[in-house]
Scaffold this active site. Structure first.
Site, PDB file in Angstrom:
ATOM      1  N   HIS A 151     -16.569  72.965  -5.037  1.00 31.58           N
ATOM      2  CA  HIS A 151     -16.517  72.643  -6.464  1.00 31.58           C
ATOM      3  C   HIS A 151     -15.950  71.238  -6.705  1.00 31.58           C
ATOM      4  O   HIS A 151     -15.415  70.952  -7.777  1.00 31.58           O
ATOM      5  CB  HIS A 151     -15.688  73.680  -7.244  1.00 31.58           C
ATOM      6  N   SER A 281     -20.710  42.768  -7.932  1.00 36.11           N
ATOM      7  CA  SER A 281     -20.816  42.761  -9.388  1.00 36.11           C
ATOM      8  C   SER A 281     -20.830  41.321  -9.877  1.00 36.11           C
ATOM      9  O   SER A 281     -20.101  40.467  -9.363  1.00 36.11           O
ATOM     10  CB  SER A 281     -19.629  43.508 -10.015  1.00 36.11           C
TER      11      SER A 281
END
Length: 476
Positions: A151, A281
């Site tokens: 999970h 970036s």
């Protein structure tokens, strides 16, 4: 060409090798191979075709006069007949026997099967090499403990190598499907306009054995063992669905790998390769974005969705054939292969340079391990005379308090310090630290990794030893 749309598969993603398989040149050369195979088989079975005619066809097999075919198609609006005409211009003595008894799908569909099989073999080669790289990585890190997750929440420990076997095993499953499809692909053969072979019944005077033998000879000439047992004018479009199902499976496995790696890169446990001059970036110089893994995810999504195309095409064919399959399948099948080729190229690049940060991996373990070790700590304290029920309650209270420090105050996990300070446990820090060896919490991870590589991967690599060692250079 900057003022025309150009597919990114051609300029950025797919290899030259895969692009050639779905090129016009490959298609039309295969058409000519099929016309020669048909003529040779018909001659062998007694039709009035001469060796001189076949020799003329062979002479111009690889010398396609595209200019003539293009002009003719503008007149007749039929691609197959324009190339029959163009071939006949080059081979005037054989013009009358080219495509004898056949319909358009004789060259169109048989060529599609030939190309799909060659493309699957190329995919297989790259897939095997990705599996080999992941197996090497798994063995290298088979003993290194790491947090496992259920999970996306920290769970019992695994190892870095064992996790890599999960990625590799799904690709092994894809390889098994792929091998099955390669082995099962059959040519359409020479079935005629509605699959009844009526034109060949006429040509061979109803001789059923010769008609059967004709297909055997054509299949053998193209390197196939057999043809489909029955068909309409086309091979069943379910074949395209089955082939793209294999490609979709590879895309699913690749996406799982890429998503896991993207998360691990966020955790700073692992990274895909990042070159010295690479810019992450345009605005943030410090960033190291997982752009290769993101591209795998993006292309995988395309392939998974692409599977719907042959599914709908197969489901909506009418009787012996319609033509609403053609425009869709020439895009869907080709681009499915081009995308998977690109995905595997990226995976080859990424898996050949995976980076692991052991100190970060261990740091993340040690933040969680005290919680996981509470049962071991409790048992050790019981051995020294503690009351299990009382210790269980104290561990619950201490765990909640330590969790609050981590989650609400942003502090470090101080559970061990709390236990050491609690006289009910009667344990000092050295005794507790001895219970916090991460290797003691990985179960059979290392053994499972070794067994998987030895029993599953090694036989595969032995089978395909001649294609190992492939590298991939990315365009961007």
């Amino acid at each position: 060409m900057n003022d025309h749309y150009v597919s990114p598969f051609s300029t950025r993603y797919a290899s030259d090798e895969m692009q050639y398989l779905f090129s016009a040149d490959k298609k039309f050369h295969t058409w000519r191979r099929l016309w020669i195979a048909l003529a040779k088989a018909e001659k062998e079975l007694g039709l009035p075709i001469t060796q001189a005619q076949i020799d003329q066809l062979e002479r111009f097999r690889d010398d396609i006069n595209y200019d003539v075919a293009i002009r003719r198609e503008k007149e007749c609006r039929h691609d197959v007949m324009s190339h029959v005409y163009a071939y006949g211009v080059q081979c005037p003595d054989a013009a009358g026997i080219i495509h004898l008894g056949a319909t358009s799908c004789y060259v169109g569909d048989n060529t599609d099967v030939v190309i799909m099989r060659e493309a699957l073999v190329l995919v297989r080669r790259k897939l095997v090499n990705v599996i080999a790289l992941l197996a090497d990585f798994a063995m290298q890190y088979r003993d290194m403990p790491a947090l496992a997750y259920t999970h996306l929440q920290p769970a019992q420990l695994t190892t870095v190598g064992k996790r890599a076997t999960l990625w590799a095993n799904e690709l092994v499953m894809d390889l098994e499907d792929l091998e099955h499809r390669i082995d099962g692909l059959r040519l359409l053969g020479s079935k005629g306009t509605t699959g009844t072979q009526a034109s060949f019944v006429e040509l061979f005077g109803g001789d059923r054995e010769k008609i059967r033998r004709l297909e055997e000879l054509i299949a053998g000439d193209l390197g196939f063992d057999s043809v489909v047992p029955v068909s309409g004018q086309t091979y069943s479009r379910k074949v395209d669905f089955q082939v793209l199902s294999v490609l979709s499976g590879i895309a699913q496995s690749a996406s799982k790998f890429a998503n896991d790696l993207r998360i691990l890169q966020n955790f700073k446990e692992m990274e895909e390769p990042f070159e010295s001059q690479q810019i992450g970036s345009s605005a943030m110089p410090y960033k190291r974005n997982p752009m290769r893994s993101e591209r795998i995810s993006a292309l995988s999504r395309y392939v998974i969705i692409d599977l719907l195309n042959p599914a709908f095409t197969s489901a909506t064919q009418w009787f012996e054939r319609t033509l609403d399959d053609s425009a869709n399948k020439r895009i869907a099948v080709a681009e499915g292969f081009l995308a998977v080729d690109a995905i595997l190229n990226i995976m080859l690049n990424v898996c050949d340079g995976l980076v692991v940060y052991p100190k970060v991996v261990r740091q993340r373990i040690m933040r969680e391990l005290p919680f996981m070790a509470t049962e071991n700590i409790m048992m050790q304290a019981v051995k020294k005379g503690g009351n299990r029920q009382e210790l269980h309650e104290r561990l619950r209270v201490h765990s909640i308090a330590a969790g609050k420090v981590v989650k609400e105050e942003g502090g470090d996990n101080d559970l061990i310090e709390r236990i050491c300070a609690d006289p009910a446990f009667g344990l000092d820090k050295a005794e507790i630290d001895a219970l916090l060896d991460p290797a003691a919490f990985t179960g059979l991870s290392a053994v499972q990794t070794e067994e998987f590589v030895r029993e599953v991967v090694t036989p595969i690599l032995a089978r395909y030893k001649d294609v190992l060692g492939e590298k991939a250079e990315l365009s961007v």
